[in-house]
Design a protein around this motif. Sequence first.
Motif, short mmCIF file in Angstrom:
data_model
loop_
_atom_site.label_atom_id
_atom_site.label_comp_id
_atom_site.label_asym_id
_atom_site.label_seq_id
_atom_site.Cartn_x
_atom_site.Cartn_y
_atom_site.Cartn_z
N LYS A 4 -8.99 37.81 -12.18
CA LYS A 4 -10.39 38.06 -12.46
C LYS A 4 -10.55 39.42 -13.11
O LYS A 4 -10.10 40.43 -12.61
CB LYS A 4 -11.22 37.98 -11.19
CG LYS A 4 -12.69 38.14 -11.48
CD LYS A 4 -13.53 37.73 -10.31
CE LYS A 4 -14.97 37.83 -10.72
NZ LYS A 4 -15.86 37.22 -9.78
N LYS A 11 -23.62 40.48 -14.61
CA LYS A 11 -23.17 39.12 -14.35
C LYS A 11 -23.42 38.28 -15.60
O LYS A 11 -24.41 38.47 -16.29
CB LYS A 11 -23.93 38.55 -13.16
CG LYS A 11 -23.59 39.24 -11.86
CD LYS A 11 -24.32 38.60 -10.71
CE LYS A 11 -23.93 39.29 -9.41
NZ LYS A 11 -24.55 38.64 -8.27
N SER A 15 -21.61 30.37 -15.93
CA SER A 15 -20.26 30.23 -15.40
C SER A 15 -19.74 28.86 -15.82
O SER A 15 -20.37 27.84 -15.55
CB SER A 15 -20.26 30.33 -13.87
OG SER A 15 -20.61 31.61 -13.45
N ASN A 90 -17.13 30.77 -6.49
CA ASN A 90 -16.79 32.05 -7.12
C ASN A 90 -17.63 32.36 -8.35
O ASN A 90 -17.46 33.42 -8.96
CB ASN A 90 -15.30 32.05 -7.49
CG ASN A 90 -14.44 32.19 -6.27
OD1 ASN A 90 -14.19 33.30 -5.80
ND2 ASN A 90 -14.01 31.07 -5.70
N GLN A 92 -20.42 33.58 -10.83
CA GLN A 92 -21.36 34.69 -10.87
C GLN A 92 -22.57 34.40 -11.75
O GLN A 92 -23.56 35.12 -11.70
CB GLN A 92 -20.65 35.96 -11.39
CG GLN A 92 -19.52 36.43 -10.51
CD GLN A 92 -20.02 36.93 -9.18
OE1 GLN A 92 -20.95 37.73 -9.12
NE2 GLN A 92 -19.44 36.43 -8.11
#
Length: 133
Positions: A4, A11, A15, A90, A92
Amino acid sequence: MGYKNVMANSKPLLSVIVPIYNVQDYVAAALQSLQEQSFTDFEAILVEDKSTDDSLAVIQEFAHEDPRFYIIQHKTNQGVAAARNVGLENAQGEYIYYFDPDDLLPHDFLKNMMAAIQKTDIDIVCANTSNFA
């Protein structure tokens, strides 16, 4: 083992979750079509589901080249649904796009999708697909 990369204090809007399992022959083309999108405010979560081929090596190249791409590795094969769920946990981004590793995206696909969302304030976008022989 994750790769990552921290986004620059913000952000991503989107995603993109990509389950990876034994797709070494075509995942590079799929990820390249994602990497070359005209819309760039996304993260690509590559959930490697304990492939037995060289899928991991292929996706590692993308994770090392592009800070938007990172890898989450399963210790055992758990299946595509579990891989997508881990990606979702996971994520964001404000929006989620599930992308299969054998798909190819037209250059403006994400841009058009996000424009439709923002223009109409909708929650879900569906799109047509084309199959290649």
